[in-house]
Design an enzyme around this catalytic site. Structure first.
Site, PDB file in Angstrom:
ATOM      1  N   HIS A 145      53.843  78.836 -10.088  1.00 14.43           N
ATOM      2  CA  HIS A 145      52.795  79.794  -9.757  1.00 14.43           C
ATOM      3  C   HIS A 145      53.335  81.215  -9.752  1.00 14.43           C
ATOM      4  O   HIS A 145      54.105  81.595  -8.876  1.00 14.43           O
ATOM      5  CB  HIS A 145      52.236  79.429  -8.383  1.00 14.43           C
ATOM      6  CG  HIS A 145      51.092  80.259  -7.934  1.00 14.43           C
ATOM      7  ND1 HIS A 145      51.104  80.947  -6.741  1.00 14.43           N
ATOM      8  CD2 HIS A 145      49.890  80.509  -8.495  1.00 14.43           C
ATOM      9  CE1 HIS A 145      49.963  81.578  -6.578  1.00 14.43           C
ATOM     10  NE2 HIS A 145      49.206  81.327  -7.638  1.00 14.43           N
ATOM     11  N   HIS A 160      48.715  90.237 -10.378  1.00 15.45           N
ATOM     12  CA  HIS A 160      47.739  89.456  -9.614  1.00 15.45           C
ATOM     13  C   HIS A 160      46.694  90.334  -8.949  1.00 15.45           C
ATOM     14  O   HIS A 160      45.489  90.087  -9.051  1.00 15.45           O
ATOM     15  CB  HIS A 160      48.443  88.609  -8.550  1.00 15.45           C
ATOM     16  CG  HIS A 160      47.485  87.832  -7.700  1.00 15.45           C
ATOM     17  ND1 HIS A 160      46.919  88.350  -6.540  1.00 15.45           N
ATOM     18  CD2 HIS A 160      46.965  86.596  -7.846  1.00 15.45           C
ATOM     19  CE1 HIS A 160      46.111  87.451  -6.021  1.00 15.45           C
ATOM     20  NE2 HIS A 160      46.109  86.377  -6.792  1.00 15.45           N
TER      21      HIS A 160
END
Length: 235
Positions: free
Chosen positions: A4, A46
């Protein structure tokens, strides 16, 4: 075992050090996030803003690539990573697309066409999946390029969500790990969907997802998942 934002518990997320470390640990794939600068350059970030993971400030959409490429994306994590730079999507694809599986989360609406164009050179790669929490983004991607593999990052794992993914020819449903059960995974599989769990916050969540039979999960600690799978005789 999908790292991730790379091995993001050990190195600054969405950077070469995190991605390279994940592959060294034995991860089966890399997950990352796609956004665009003010001048339309696709890159890996992100958050909507630069504040948390760089020495820049403010929304990414207010900065050009020329400005963003100068930022330090490593010092916030640890001094050893000072000088680490943000990657463009093109740089990421050149380095990793033919080495491992990729899960690319499209974080912003309006960049779908640019993402589809960026992937044209990698159409022969069967292990690139585009995901999003934004349903309209997935619909747009499939309309632009029907052959793209897409998966829906859902907050609710149920029959309705499965049917919705299937309705656009999606290949993957990505539910929260704490909602995965063997029954729901089996139902998704019966529809031809892969199940990839997210939100694996601790080893209990990891174990639950494995026991439910998911096809994969995104983890910040890929080495721990690999160790767990080996201990269970699953790797």
């Amino acid at each position: 075992v999908i790292a991730h934002r790379g091995a993001s518990s050990y190195a600054p997320e969405n950077t070469i050090p995190a991605f390279d470390l994940a592959l060294e640990m034995g991860a089966d794939g890399l997950e990352t996030d796609i956004r665009a600068t003010r001048d339309g350059v696709l890159l890996l970030l992100h958050d909507q803003t630069l504040d948390r993971t760089t020495d820049g400030r403010g929304p990414l959409t207010e900065r050009t690539w020329a400005e963003v490429r100068q930022l330090d994306a490593g010092s916030w994590f640890a001094p050893a990573f000072a000088g680490t730079r943000i990657l463009t999507l093109d740089e990421f694809l050149v380095r990793y697309a033919r080495r491992t599986s990729l899960a690319l989360e499209v974080k912003a609406a309006g960049i779908e066409a640019a993402v589809a164009r960026a992937l044209e050179a990698y159409q022969e790669e069967k292990d690139i999946t585009l995901t999003s929490f934004n349903w309209d983004t997935l619909v747009t991607l499939k309309r632009l390029q029907p052959t793209l593999r897409v998966g829906w990052l859902t907050r609710q794992f149920d029959e309705e969500a499965m049917e919705q993914v299937c309705s656009i020819g999606g290949v993957q449903i990505c539910p929260p790990a704490n909602q995965t059960t063997a029954e729901l995974v089996a139902r998704a599989r019966s529809r031809g969907l892969q199940v990839r769990a997210w939100g694996v916050s601790d080893e209990a969540a990891m174990a639950r997802a494995v026991e439910a039979g998911v096809d994969g999960m995104t983890v910040n600690l890929p080495d721990r998942l690999i160790t767990y799978l080996r201990a269970q005789g699953l790797r």
